[in-house]
Enzyme design. Sequence first.
Site, PDB file in Angstrom:
ATOM      1  N   GLY A 223       0.821  -1.201   0.000  1.00 52.19           N
ATOM      2  CA  GLY A 223       0.000   0.000   0.000  1.00 52.19           C
ATOM      3  C   GLY A 223       0.854   1.249   0.000  1.00 52.19           C
ATOM      4  O   GLY A 223       2.081   1.190  -0.116  1.00 52.19           O
ATOM      5  N   ASP A 224       0.181   2.387   0.151  1.00 48.52           N
ATOM      6  CA  ASP A 224       0.808   3.709   0.103  1.00 48.52           C
ATOM      7  C   ASP A 224       0.569   4.402   1.430  1.00 48.52           C
ATOM      8  O   ASP A 224      -0.581   4.615   1.827  1.00 48.52           O
ATOM      9  CB  ASP A 224       0.183   4.509  -1.047  1.00 48.52           C
ATOM     10  N   HIS A 243      12.987  11.406   6.632  1.00 47.10           N
ATOM     11  CA  HIS A 243      13.982  12.319   6.051  1.00 47.10           C
ATOM     12  C   HIS A 243      13.851  12.452   4.536  1.00 47.10           C
ATOM     13  O   HIS A 243      14.486  13.313   3.933  1.00 47.10           O
ATOM     14  CB  HIS A 243      15.404  11.933   6.466  1.00 47.10           C
TER      15      HIS A 243
END
Length: 334
Positions: A223-224, A243
Amino acid sequence: MSQSDELLWGALGDISRFAALLTMAELGLADHLAHGPLDTSELAVRAGAHAPALRRVLRELASMGLVRTAGPDAYDLTEKGTALRSDAPDSVRSSIRMLGEESFWYAMGMLPATVRDGSSAFVKRYGHVYDHLAKNPASSRLFNDYMTARAAAFTEGLAKRYDFPPTATMVDVAGGKGHILATVLHANPQMRGILFDLEHVVGHATRTLEAEGLAERSEVVSGDFFAGVPAGGEVYLLASILHNWDDEDCVKILRNVRKAMNPGGRVLILETVLPDDDRPHLGKDIDMRMLAIFDGGTERSRDEYAALLSQADLALTDVVELGSGASLIEARPR
């Protein structure tokens, strides 16, 4: 020569030394020298190199202590140079190859242009780094090996120095090949894990967790993280993730984590934490790469992480130094 002159000329020499180091990594010189010294002509044949050119690189590598003269026109691998062997336990070969990969090399050379207008020259030419890697399997393999090698330096410290809840489920957000999750699960035999990453990545994680005998204690989900993360975890790990993104995107990711976690859960952020003074720090070096390769990616200080967490209704509760320039930031719901 003054100290300032030594510093500046030393920096100029660093690019030549890195180029020699990259050549050693790309040609597999340490692997070819692993079983004893070779004369330059034989080494050139085995490495597929031009002998006169190789001879000049070996001279530079010898000055760096990575190889040593072992007779007329012959070289041997030093103990320091064994770190360039592919089979070395803490091999840095893949890391060097990644930093010398064509697109990354371009990014560093174009840093002045990036600083002039504030937009990554890398992104302008290649697009977002993860889209670029998805389209270039060879570069993607190098990057995954680089991240695995980089993580190895502090993963053991994470498992030993942090007191995980003994029966918790840990969700490793964008967990890559799964080596960090595997290390934590081995160190905490009652814990379970969920590795969450993009669809083209999770196959690697499945193979890692199966090979480590952890298939029954783990789950792999694709998934995202901008859309959401798996719910129901007590611990959410974000290792070398934040980061890569600007503050706005970081807050989106953290809010999704905050929404998904169980009551009383915690977020663990494994990143470099920049010092507030002028002393040298690995994070400052890494920050130059983040500036070059990402639009918005940056290393941050403790106060900057605390501010991000606050916007996601989380409070920074502890920072644990893990060595190798890495720190573990713990946060809990406010």
